[in-house]
Write an enzyme that holds these catalytic residues in place. Structure first.
Site, short mmCIF file in Angstrom:
data_model
loop_
_atom_site.label_atom_id
_atom_site.label_comp_id
_atom_site.label_asym_id
_atom_site.label_seq_id
_atom_site.Cartn_x
_atom_site.Cartn_y
_atom_site.Cartn_z
N GLU A 110 -28.76 6.81 48.34
CA GLU A 110 -28.73 8.29 48.90
C GLU A 110 -29.09 8.81 47.80
O GLU A 110 -28.91 9.04 47.38
CB GLU A 110 -27.07 8.46 49.00
N CYS A 142 -29.91 15.33 43.63
CA CYS A 142 -29.31 14.54 42.35
C CYS A 142 -29.50 13.05 42.82
O CYS A 142 -29.77 12.28 44.21
CB CYS A 142 -27.60 15.10 43.38
N CYS A 149 -21.07 1.04 43.80
CA CYS A 149 -20.34 1.19 42.38
C CYS A 149 -19.30 0.29 42.14
O CYS A 149 -18.80 -0.18 42.99
CB CYS A 149 -19.95 2.95 42.17
N CYS A 153 -12.76 4.50 41.72
CA CYS A 153 -12.45 5.74 41.01
C CYS A 153 -11.57 5.40 41.98
O CYS A 153 -12.60 5.28 43.52
CB CYS A 153 -12.95 6.58 40.72
N CYS A 156 -13.19 8.22 45.71
CA CYS A 156 -14.78 8.00 45.76
C CYS A 156 -14.58 7.45 46.32
O CYS A 156 -14.59 6.01 46.75
CB CYS A 156 -15.38 8.11 44.27
N GLY A 200 -23.57 5.05 42.03
CA GLY A 200 -23.43 4.20 40.86
C GLY A 200 -23.34 4.89 39.79
O GLY A 200 -22.71 6.24 39.98
N GLU A 201 -23.04 4.47 38.76
CA GLU A 201 -22.46 4.16 37.61
C GLU A 201 -23.64 4.12 36.49
O GLU A 201 -24.31 3.01 35.89
CB GLU A 201 -21.50 3.34 37.08
N SER A 230 -24.30 11.87 34.37
CA SER A 230 -22.29 12.01 34.68
C SER A 230 -22.34 10.47 34.38
O SER A 230 -22.52 9.91 34.89
CB SER A 230 -21.97 12.62 35.64
N SER A 253 -16.72 12.25 33.35
CA SER A 253 -16.18 12.56 34.63
C SER A 253 -14.60 12.46 33.79
O SER A 253 -13.93 11.41 33.66
CB SER A 253 -16.33 11.21 35.68
N LEU A 254 -13.71 13.43 33.47
CA LEU A 254 -12.66 12.94 32.90
C LEU A 254 -11.63 12.51 34.35
O LEU A 254 -10.77 12.28 34.66
CB LEU A 254 -12.16 14.23 32.30
N ASN A 255 -11.26 13.93 34.74
CA ASN A 255 -10.57 13.73 36.36
C ASN A 255 -9.24 13.76 35.59
O ASN A 255 -8.32 13.47 36.71
CB ASN A 255 -10.89 12.50 37.07
N ASN A 331 -13.49 16.22 47.69
CA ASN A 331 -13.87 16.13 48.89
C ASN A 331 -13.17 15.01 49.10
O ASN A 331 -13.36 14.41 49.04
CB ASN A 331 -15.33 16.27 48.69
N CYS A 374 -19.51 15.42 46.44
CA CYS A 374 -19.76 14.63 45.03
C CYS A 374 -18.77 13.70 46.10
O CYS A 374 -18.06 14.19 46.63
CB CYS A 374 -18.78 15.57 44.09
N1 SAH Z 1 -20.49 7.05 38.65
C1 SAH Z 1 -20.73 8.54 37.60
C2 SAH Z 1 -21.63 9.39 38.80
C3 SAH Z 1 -21.45 10.04 39.91
S1 SAH Z 1 -20.08 10.38 40.39
C4 SAH Z 1 -19.14 9.51 37.26
O1 SAH Z 1 -18.24 9.12 38.05
O2 SAH Z 1 -19.60 10.38 36.49
C5 SAH Z 1 -20.61 12.12 40.03
C6 SAH Z 1 -18.87 12.85 40.24
O3 SAH Z 1 -18.50 13.40 41.49
C7 SAH Z 1 -17.61 12.50 39.44
O4 SAH Z 1 -17.48 13.21 38.49
C8 SAH Z 1 -16.61 12.08 40.34
O5 SAH Z 1 -16.05 12.21 39.32
C9 SAH Z 1 -16.84 13.36 41.41
N2 SAH Z 1 -16.54 12.80 42.56
C10 SAH Z 1 -16.30 11.37 43.49
N3 SAH Z 1 -15.66 11.52 44.18
C11 SAH Z 1 -15.42 12.81 44.69
C12 SAH Z 1 -15.08 13.29 45.83
N4 SAH Z 1 -14.14 12.65 46.43
N5 SAH Z 1 -14.43 14.58 45.39
C13 SAH Z 1 -15.74 15.48 44.68
N6 SAH Z 1 -16.12 14.77 43.32
C14 SAH Z 1 -15.95 13.75 43.36
FE1 SF4 Z 2 -18.61 5.53 40.61
FE2 SF4 Z 2 -18.71 7.53 39.81
FE3 SF4 Z 2 -17.16 6.90 42.51
FE4 SF4 Z 2 -15.97 6.32 40.32
S1 SF4 Z 2 -16.68 8.37 40.94
S2 SF4 Z 2 -16.61 5.06 41.80
S3 SF4 Z 2 -18.19 5.79 38.75
S4 SF4 Z 2 -19.90 6.39 41.73
#
Ligand code: SAH
Ligand code: SF4
Length: 383
Positions: A110, A142, A149, A153, A156, A200-201, A230, A253-255, A331, A374
């Site tokens: 995607e 993007c 991945c 997380c 995600c 993906g990462e 990221s 991605s601190l989160n 999201n 995202c």
């Molecule tokens: N894998 C990498 C880059 C892709 S994810 C990473 O995790 O950094 C891109 C961003 O989307 C990350 O900051 C992740 O924390 C965020 N993300 C993942 N799932 C999400 C969701 N359901 N809602 C909002 N942001 C999300």
């Molecule tokens: Fe992979 Fe980024 Fe999603 Fe985490 S947030 S599962 S690293 S794509």
């Protein structure tokens, strides 16, 4: 062969479709080696580079700078352009487009096109609006780095796929060129930002990712200062990244505001905790005016309370680097056990950071209606 058994047998026995050897993805140097192999003069490699990365030739036939005989020679040896192509397009009411991009082995990844950029990356969201109407583009693409991945997380949707495979440099850079081509972007005139924030990462596919960056900078002509990668905090990847002479900007991605919460939402924290990630980031030499971005997905009642904001403030101060925070309201996705944060909590969180002098932006959800926002990238086929 009329019996069912024979039919089945013949299908299983059918030869693999002849795999093509994609030219798209070759660096200028690799194309020079290829030219040598075919006893072609060096300028043929430059013509190929131009055709692939500047003219975006879709077929070998379209490379009219090469004599017909050379094109036939390449084809006879199994070569073709082999750029991933857009298989499906989903268009959001907000102008965002999500593409399923097909790879040669029948997989899809995607890629997302966001007109007017992505206010999270451009800074304050104050960019002009109707540029597309005026005939030029201001947009963010993007880009995905893997199919699926492995990081898992918990919030995600991409994580649900697991890791299917790494993308090649040509498949990563090819997503960008396919989308540039679709929108008839003119490099140099249009302002295009790239965010490696798709599926993906990137730092778990480090070499292919950086090869793609070099193709996009050197051959396609997009400045690395317009690119952001990221990572979920892959420390060895960040350390290699710190040594790169040419590199995108860095987002982490601190989160979560502490390791306990982060372990719950990002199990990778057990491998590299927040302190280890911070130590790695401090090794990245920042350019003038460059900031590190901390992304923070706000999950309702999990990490969105004032005490979390205060912890984030302390973390960002302690890291000692010029930084900004991109807040992303979570999201939703099917089967994911979180809730969206309340608008009040989001507002209060942002105000706390801004009040402490930390630039904090709220990322507008883009294309939520088409699963393009995202963390929603899961090869969803519905619009
Ligand atoms: N894998 C990498 C880059 C892709 S994810 C990473 O995790 O950094 C891109 C961003 O989307 C990350 O900051 C992740 O924390 C965020 N993300 C993942 N799932 C999400 C969701 N359901 N809602 C909002 N942001 C999300
Ligand atoms: Fe992979 Fe980024 Fe999603 Fe985490 S947030 S599962 S690293 S794509």
């Amino acid at each position: 062969m009329t019996s069912g058994r024979n039919n089945l047998y013949s299908i299983l026995d059918a030869p693999e479709p002849q795999a093509i050897r994609p030219l798209f993805g070759f660096s200028n140097q690799q194309l020079a080696l290829l030219s040598q192999e075919f006893s072609l003069p060096p300028y043929r490699a430059r013509q190929l580079t131009q055709a692939l990365y500047r003219d975006w030739a879709g077929t070998l036939e379209a490379i009219t700078t090469l004599p017909q005989a050379v094109r036939e020679q390449l084809r006879a040896a199994g070569y073709d352009i082999g750029r991933p192509r857009i298989a499906e397009t989903f268009r959001s009411v907000d102008g965002t487009e999500r593409y399923l991009i097909a790879t040669a082995d029948g997989q899809t990844v995607e890629t997302v096109w966001m007109p007017e950029g992505d206010d999270g990356e451009s800074g304050d969201g104050s960019q002009a609006g109707d540029e597309e109407a005026q005939g030029h583009h201001d947009a963010t693409i993007c880009v995905s780095s893997q199919i699926g991945c492995a990081v898992n997380c918990q919030f995600c949707l991409t994580a649900k796929l697991g890791i299917i495979r790494n993308l090649t440099p040509g498949e990563i850079a090819g997503q960008v060129v396919a989308v540039l081509d679709r929108h008839k972007v003119r490099i140099g005139r249009d302002r295009i930002n790239l965010v490696f924030m798709g599926m993906g990462e990137p730092f778990l596919n480090y070499d292919a990712f950086m090869d793609a960056v070099r193709l996009l900078v050197n051959e396609v002509g997009i400045a690395e200062s317009r690119m952001t990668v990221s990572t979920s905090g892959i420390v060895p990847g960040i350390e290699r990244f710190a040594e790169e002479p040419v590199r995108p900007k860095l987002a982490i991605s601190l989160n979560a505001s502490n390791d306990i919460v982060r372990e719950q939402v990002m199990p990778i924290t057990r491998k590299w905790d927040i302190a280890a990630v911070m130590d790695a980031i401090r090794k990245v030499p920042l350019r003038t005016r460059e900031r590190v971005t901390f992304e923070y997905v706000l999950l309702g009642d999990v990490n969105d309370q004032p005490e979390h904001a205060n912890e984030v403030i302390r973390l960002v101060r302690r890291c000692g680097l010029p930084a900004k925070v991109n807040l992303i309201a979570w999201n939703p996705g099917p089967g994911i056990p979180y809730t969206m944060p309340s608008p009040n909590d989001v507002e209060r969180f942002q105000q706390a950071l801004v009040g402490a002098g930390i630039p904090a932006f709220l990322r507008r959800p883009r294309g939520r209606d088409i699963y393009a926002a995202c963390g929603q990238l899961k090869r969803t086929v519905e619009a």
